[in-house]
Motif scaffolding. Structure first.
Motif, mmCIF file in Angstrom:
data_model
loop_
_atom_site.group_PDB
_atom_site.id
_atom_site.type_symbol
_atom_site.label_atom_id
_atom_site.label_comp_id
_atom_site.label_asym_id
_atom_site.label_seq_id
_atom_site.Cartn_x
_atom_site.Cartn_y
_atom_site.Cartn_z
ATOM 1 N N ARG A 57 33.892 9.931 0.251
ATOM 2 C CA ARG A 57 33.679 11.372 0.231
ATOM 3 C C ARG A 57 33.763 11.959 -1.174
ATOM 4 O O ARG A 57 32.897 12.754 -1.555
ATOM 5 C CB ARG A 57 34.655 12.077 1.184
ATOM 6 C CG ARG A 57 34.349 13.556 1.372
ATOM 7 C CD ARG A 57 35.207 14.141 2.476
ATOM 8 N NE ARG A 57 34.850 15.524 2.720
ATOM 9 C CZ ARG A 57 35.443 16.572 2.155
ATOM 10 N NH1 ARG A 57 36.446 16.368 1.322
ATOM 11 N NH2 ARG A 57 35.060 17.790 2.436
ATOM 12 N N PHE A 61 30.359 13.610 -2.522
ATOM 13 C CA PHE A 61 30.337 15.050 -2.677
ATOM 14 C C PHE A 61 30.103 15.466 -4.120
ATOM 15 O O PHE A 61 29.429 16.469 -4.369
ATOM 16 C CB PHE A 61 31.646 15.651 -2.151
ATOM 17 C CG PHE A 61 31.565 16.051 -0.709
ATOM 18 C CD1 PHE A 61 31.086 15.167 0.244
ATOM 19 C CD2 PHE A 61 31.956 17.308 -0.305
ATOM 20 C CE1 PHE A 61 31.003 15.526 1.578
ATOM 21 C CE2 PHE A 61 31.872 17.678 1.030
ATOM 22 C CZ PHE A 61 31.400 16.782 1.967
ATOM 23 N N THR A 65 26.948 17.735 -4.253
ATOM 24 C CA THR A 65 27.185 19.171 -4.374
ATOM 25 C C THR A 65 27.385 19.648 -5.804
ATOM 26 O O THR A 65 27.355 20.859 -6.053
ATOM 27 C CB THR A 65 28.446 19.578 -3.579
ATOM 28 O OG1 THR A 65 29.599 19.005 -4.210
ATOM 29 C CG2 THR A 65 28.362 19.099 -2.138
ATOM 30 N N GLY A 159 29.539 18.202 5.631
ATOM 31 C CA GLY A 159 29.009 16.897 5.287
ATOM 32 C C GLY A 159 28.671 16.044 6.484
ATOM 33 O O GLY A 159 28.890 14.835 6.454
ATOM 34 N N THR A 188 25.709 21.267 4.152
ATOM 35 C CA THR A 188 24.698 20.282 4.493
ATOM 36 C C THR A 188 23.688 20.169 3.352
ATOM 37 O O THR A 188 23.898 20.714 2.266
ATOM 38 C CB THR A 188 24.017 20.641 5.831
ATOM 39 O OG1 THR A 188 23.223 19.550 6.278
ATOM 40 C CG2 THR A 188 23.173 21.897 5.723
ATOM 41 N N SER A 238 22.826 20.387 -2.132
ATOM 42 C CA SER A 238 23.561 20.879 -0.973
ATOM 43 C C SER A 238 23.428 22.387 -0.812
ATOM 44 O O SER A 238 23.065 23.098 -1.745
ATOM 45 C CB SER A 238 25.042 20.536 -1.106
ATOM 46 O OG SER A 238 25.661 21.361 -2.093
#
Length: 246
Positions: A57, A61, A65, A159, A188, A238
């Motif tokens: 993660r 991420f 993101t 996510g 998302t 994202s």
């Protein structure tokens, strides 16, 4: 709150159908399965839950993101505006790391509920949860959530929407569960660029492991459901979307 292995009876009271007590979480699915995308099969593997929170993660991420998980968590809490004593739902909770970020906000009298369809993820969530905290877990399908209308003060899904077989159906289920004044926050994918390029990318992703959403696709569902204060924040690949039921 009861210890892992004995799910909080407050969660059972929220359920609108029978559930089995399975190793510390409630299971409303039994032998049923949900259609699995390639991404969901990976997420439900026995190995991934062991590395998800510390490696998968954070790395995913940051690239996805352009923000740290801590920054995303702060943004999520601003959108959800959780108050002490609230009852909140985290859909596709995985190993519970996203659900546990809600605990300080709900406080000792509140309740955080994590839902996932993967037994391996939920087993990890139970193992990683500190006894005595106001959190518990339910195994259920995101497009058929086992709660009545207007059950939760806030609902999050971070996510995961892009991994689901019917993501917009799942999103409508989440909206159904919001109380009047309830807030939703969703992180998302987001396709950027000229409209023809976006449409092509979104269409191609329907057969890919990871679903891509157009810039207005997710917010349109919230607005069609009558939500107010709908917002969208786009960062890298994202989008973080929020809204409130009137």
């Amino acid at each position: 709150m009861t210890a892992p292995g004995q799910p909080d009876r407050r969660i059972r009271a929220l359920l609108n159908r029978p559930a089995s007590d399975v190793d510390g979480y409630f299971d409303v699915m039994g032998d049923a399965t949900v259609p699995q995308t390639t991404g969901q099969r990976v997420m439900g593997s026995a190995t991934l839950p062991k590395i998800y929170e510390r490696l998968w993660r954070p790395v995913l991420f940051r690239g996805f993101t352009a923000r740290t998980t801590a920054q995303e968590d702060r943004h999520k809490l601003r959108l959800l505006d959780i108050r002490p004593g609230d009852t909140v739902l985290d859909v596709a909770c995985g190993p519970g790391n996203t659900t546990r970020t809600l605990l300080d906000a709900v406080g000792a009298q509140g309740l955080a509920v994590g839902v996932d369809s993967s037994p391996t993820m939920l087993a990890r969530a139970v193992d990683d949860t500190v006894p005595g905290t106001p959190v518990g877990y339910v195994r259920a399908d995101a497009v058929d959530l086992p709660f009545g209308d207007a059950t939760f003060d806030a609902v999050s899904c971070y996510g995961a929407l892009y991994l689901m077989d019917d993501p917009l159906g799942a999103l409508r289920e989440m909206i159904r569960l919001l109380k009047p004044g309830g807030r939703i926050a969703v992180l998302t994918t987001c396709v950027r660029g000229p409209a023809p390029v976006r449409r092509l990318a979104v269409a191609a992703s329907r057969v890919a492991p990871l679903r891509l959403f157009d810039v207005d696709e997710v917010t349109a569902v919230l607005r069609e459901a009558g939500l107010q204060d709908v917002t969208r924040s786009v960062s890298a690949a994202s989008q973080t979307v929020g809204g409130r039921r009137p």
